[in-house]
Write a protein that holds these residues in place. Structure first.
Motif, PDB file in Angstrom:
ATOM      1  N   ASP A 145      61.288  37.776 -14.210  1.00  0.00           N
ATOM      2  CA  ASP A 145      60.644  36.562 -13.705  1.00  0.00           C
ATOM      3  C   ASP A 145      61.697  35.482 -13.459  1.00  0.00           C
ATOM      4  O   ASP A 145      62.906  35.727 -13.590  1.00  0.00           O
ATOM      5  CB  ASP A 145      59.533  36.093 -14.645  1.00  0.00           C
ATOM      6  CG  ASP A 145      60.030  35.577 -15.989  1.00  0.00           C
ATOM      7  OD1 ASP A 145      61.257  35.469 -16.199  1.00  0.00           O
ATOM      8  OD2 ASP A 145      59.181  35.277 -16.842  1.00  0.00           O
ATOM      9  N   ALA A 146      61.261  34.272 -13.132  1.00  0.00           N
ATOM     10  CA  ALA A 146      62.178  33.183 -12.791  1.00  0.00           C
ATOM     11  C   ALA A 146      63.053  32.764 -13.971  1.00  0.00           C
ATOM     12  O   ALA A 146      64.119  32.194 -13.779  1.00  0.00           O
ATOM     13  CB  ALA A 146      61.387  31.979 -12.269  1.00  0.00           C
ATOM     14  N   ARG A 147      62.607  33.054 -15.187  1.00  0.00           N
ATOM     15  CA  ARG A 147      63.396  32.734 -16.386  1.00  0.00           C
ATOM     16  C   ARG A 147      64.196  33.936 -16.886  1.00  0.00           C
ATOM     17  O   ARG A 147      64.666  33.943 -18.015  1.00  0.00           O
ATOM     18  CB  ARG A 147      62.476  32.224 -17.485  1.00  0.00           C
ATOM     19  CG  ARG A 147      61.817  30.916 -17.112  1.00  0.00           C
ATOM     20  CD  ARG A 147      60.931  30.437 -18.221  1.00  0.00           C
ATOM     21  NE  ARG A 147      60.327  29.166 -17.863  1.00  0.00           N
ATOM     22  CZ  ARG A 147      59.272  28.677 -18.456  1.00  0.00           C
ATOM     23  NH1 ARG A 147      58.687  29.332 -19.440  1.00  0.00           N
ATOM     24  NH2 ARG A 147      58.772  27.525 -18.080  1.00  0.00           N
ATOM     25  N   ASP A 148      64.306  34.953 -16.049  1.00  0.00           N
ATOM     26  CA  ASP A 148      65.037  36.188 -16.347  1.00  0.00           C
ATOM     27  C   ASP A 148      64.462  36.979 -17.514  1.00  0.00           C
ATOM     28  O   ASP A 148      65.175  37.695 -18.207  1.00  0.00           O
ATOM     29  CB  ASP A 148      66.534  35.920 -16.574  1.00  0.00           C
ATOM     30  CG  ASP A 148      67.290  35.836 -15.263  1.00  0.00           C
ATOM     31  OD1 ASP A 148      66.818  36.405 -14.262  1.00  0.00           O
ATOM     32  OD2 ASP A 148      68.357  35.216 -15.245  1.00  0.00           O
ATOM     33  N   ARG A 149      63.149  36.886 -17.702  1.00  0.00           N
ATOM     34  CA  ARG A 149      62.476  37.730 -18.699  1.00  0.00           C
ATOM     35  C   ARG A 149      62.081  39.026 -18.021  1.00  0.00           C
ATOM     36  O   ARG A 149      61.528  39.026 -16.915  1.00  0.00           O
ATOM     37  CB  ARG A 149      61.239  37.032 -19.255  1.00  0.00           C
ATOM     38  CG  ARG A 149      61.585  35.797 -20.070  1.00  0.00           C
ATOM     39  CD  ARG A 149      60.362  35.110 -20.576  1.00  0.00           C
ATOM     40  NE  ARG A 149      59.621  34.583 -19.418  1.00  0.00           N
ATOM     41  CZ  ARG A 149      58.710  33.636 -19.482  1.00  0.00           C
ATOM     42  NH1 ARG A 149      58.390  33.108 -20.638  1.00  0.00           N
ATOM     43  NH2 ARG A 149      58.103  33.211 -18.401  1.00  0.00           N
ATOM     44  N   LEU A 150      62.352  40.146 -18.683  1.00  0.00           N
ATOM     45  CA  LEU A 150      62.038  41.459 -18.125  1.00  0.00           C
ATOM     46  C   LEU A 150      60.538  41.622 -17.951  1.00  0.00           C
ATOM     47  O   LEU A 150      59.768  41.399 -18.888  1.00  0.00           O
ATOM     48  CB  LEU A 150      62.590  42.560 -19.035  1.00  0.00           C
ATOM     49  CG  LEU A 150      62.352  43.990 -18.578  1.00  0.00           C
ATOM     50  CD1 LEU A 150      63.093  44.274 -17.266  1.00  0.00           C
ATOM     51  CD2 LEU A 150      62.781  44.963 -19.661  1.00  0.00           C
ATOM     52  N   LEU A 151      60.119  42.018 -16.751  1.00  0.00           N
ATOM     53  CA  LEU A 151      58.709  42.257 -16.466  1.00  0.00           C
ATOM     54  C   LEU A 151      58.358  43.737 -16.532  1.00  0.00           C
ATOM     55  O   LEU A 151      57.202  44.094 -16.685  1.00  0.00           O
ATOM     56  CB  LEU A 151      58.356  41.720 -15.074  1.00  0.00           C
ATOM     57  CG  LEU A 151      58.552  40.220 -14.889  1.00  0.00           C
ATOM     58  CD1 LEU A 151      58.339  39.846 -13.435  1.00  0.00           C
ATOM     59  CD2 LEU A 151      57.625  39.439 -15.802  1.00  0.00           C
ATOM     60  N   GLY A 152      59.345  44.592 -16.387  1.00  0.00           N
ATOM     61  CA  GLY A 152      59.092  46.028 -16.467  1.00  0.00           C
ATOM     62  C   GLY A 152      60.083  46.824 -15.647  1.00  0.00           C
ATOM     63  O   GLY A 152      60.934  46.276 -14.946  1.00  0.00           O
ATOM     64  N   ASP A 153      59.949  48.135 -15.753  1.00  0.00           N
ATOM     65  CA  ASP A 153      60.783  49.091 -15.042  1.00  0.00           C
ATOM     66  C   ASP A 153      59.869  49.872 -14.101  1.00  0.00           C
ATOM     67  O   ASP A 153      58.827  50.370 -14.533  1.00  0.00           O
ATOM     68  CB  ASP A 153      61.457  50.024 -16.055  1.00  0.00           C
ATOM     69  CG  ASP A 153      62.472  50.928 -15.433  1.00  0.00           C
ATOM     70  OD1 ASP A 153      63.181  50.487 -14.517  1.00  0.00           O
ATOM     71  OD2 ASP A 153      62.570  52.087 -15.866  1.00  0.00           O
ATOM     72  N   PHE A 154      60.242  49.959 -12.818  1.00  0.00           N
ATOM     73  CA  PHE A 154      59.354  50.508 -11.802  1.00  0.00           C
ATOM     74  C   PHE A 154      60.041  51.572 -10.965  1.00  0.00           C
ATOM     75  O   PHE A 154      61.252  51.544 -10.796  1.00  0.00           O
ATOM     76  CB  PHE A 154      58.857  49.375 -10.884  1.00  0.00           C
ATOM     77  CG  PHE A 154      58.176  48.275 -11.635  1.00  0.00           C
ATOM     78  CD1 PHE A 154      56.826  48.334 -11.897  1.00  0.00           C
ATOM     79  CD2 PHE A 154      58.895  47.182 -12.099  1.00  0.00           C
ATOM     80  CE1 PHE A 154      56.197  47.321 -12.606  1.00  0.00           C
ATOM     81  CE2 PHE A 154      58.284  46.162 -12.805  1.00  0.00           C
ATOM     82  CZ  PHE A 154      56.924  46.234 -13.059  1.00  0.00           C
TER      83      PHE A 154
END
Length: 67
Positions: A37-46
């Motif tokens: 996301d915009a704060r560089d938090r991992l959202l997942g692996d796709f």
């Protein structure tokens, strides 16, 4: 044409809407993408770039499902 894993270089792409940075995705392997996301938090692996971008878009809307 096959891709040799030894020749793979990771690619980092930022995603914007106008001047607003929504996040980024990193291609970690020939068919793997990590979304942040915009704060560089991992959202997942796709497995698909499209799914990584959808996760970034959903994070902007507060995590609601895409579509």
């Amino acid at each position: 044409m096959s891709t040799d894993i030894d020749d793979f270089l990771p690619l980092d792409h930022s995603v914007y809407l106008g001047r607003e940075r929504l996040g980024r995705y990193l291609q970690t392997a020939p068919r793997r993408f990590a979304a942040f996301d915009a704060r560089d938090r991992l959202l997942g692996d796709f497995k698909k770039q499209r799914d990584a971008c959808a996760a970034i878009a959903a994070s902007r809307r507060g995590g609601r499902d895409v579509g």
